[in-house]
Design a protein around this motif. Structure first.
Motif, short mmCIF file in Angstrom:
data_model
loop_
_atom_site.label_atom_id
_atom_site.label_comp_id
_atom_site.label_asym_id
_atom_site.label_seq_id
_atom_site.Cartn_x
_atom_site.Cartn_y
_atom_site.Cartn_z
N UNK A 14 31.43 76.06 35.14
CA UNK A 14 32.86 76.21 35.39
C UNK A 14 33.15 75.56 36.73
N UNK A 15 33.68 74.34 36.69
CA UNK A 15 33.95 73.58 37.92
C UNK A 15 35.31 73.97 38.48
N UNK B 275 23.80 70.77 32.01
CA UNK B 275 24.68 71.69 31.28
C UNK B 275 25.04 71.16 29.90
N UNK B 276 25.22 72.10 28.98
CA UNK B 276 25.64 71.77 27.63
C UNK B 276 27.15 71.60 27.54
N UNK B 277 27.89 72.24 28.45
CA UNK B 277 29.35 72.17 28.44
C UNK B 277 29.87 72.33 29.86
N UNK B 278 31.06 71.81 30.08
CA UNK B 278 31.75 71.93 31.36
C UNK B 278 33.12 72.53 31.09
N UNK B 279 33.49 73.51 31.89
CA UNK B 279 34.85 74.05 31.88
C UNK B 279 35.50 73.65 33.21
N UNK B 280 36.73 73.20 33.14
CA UNK B 280 37.45 72.82 34.36
C UNK B 280 38.93 72.91 34.04
N UNK B 281 39.53 74.05 34.35
CA UNK B 281 40.93 74.27 34.00
C UNK B 281 41.77 74.47 35.24
N UNK B 282 42.95 73.87 35.23
CA UNK B 282 43.92 74.01 36.31
C UNK B 282 43.31 73.65 37.67
N UNK C 82 35.48 63.77 37.58
CA UNK C 82 35.17 63.41 36.20
C UNK C 82 33.80 62.73 36.10
N UNK C 83 33.48 61.88 37.05
CA UNK C 83 32.15 61.24 37.07
C UNK C 83 31.05 62.28 37.22
#
Length: 126
Positions: free
Chosen positions: A32-33, A97-104, A116-117
């Motif tokens: 979770x970035x 990581x298998x997935x990235x979350x980055x909201x707001x 993004x890179x």
């Protein structure tokens, strides 16, 4: 998904992330970035993901200020942040990581392309 005049809510973001998590194998890893208050941690862990939170924690000097933005880190404080770093330079191995979350988050970042890179670097190929 519920929205208000400002756009998606934290609740609707978590709903979308949890729905997407159903497509990942149990025990997959998610970063979770820009996690801030970690509002989706419980939902993602409940979906069977191993959750890691990253944030730069640059707003600590403002804690306790009277702010009107609900859920704001100013009011709620940071969640459990595992990695404190700049979002464009996270000190973790590539393909972690298998997935990235980055909201707001990206609208607040000085260099969204670097963030993004970093997401691409940290994602494990499928």
């Amino acid at each position: 998904a519920s929205t208000d005049h400002k756009g998606p809510t934290v609740s609707s973001d978590c709903e979308r992330l949890t729905s997407a998590a159903r497509h990942l194998p149990y025990n997959s890893t998610v970063l979770d970035m820009g996690a801030g208050t970690c509002p989706c941690q419980r939902a993602l862990e409940g979906a069977g993901l191993r959750y890691t939170a990253q944030d730069f924690k640059g707003y600590e000097q403002h804690m306790g200020q009277d702010r009107t933005d609900a859920g704001s880190v100013y009011k709620a404080g940071y969640g459990r942040i595992d990695v404190v770093s700049d979002i464009g330079d996270i000190p973790l191995p590539s393909e972690s990581f298998d997935a990235i979350a980055c909201t707001q988050v990206l609208e607040h970042v000085p260099d969204p392309a670097a963030a993004l890179s970093e997401m691409v670097r940290l994602l494990r190929p499928r």
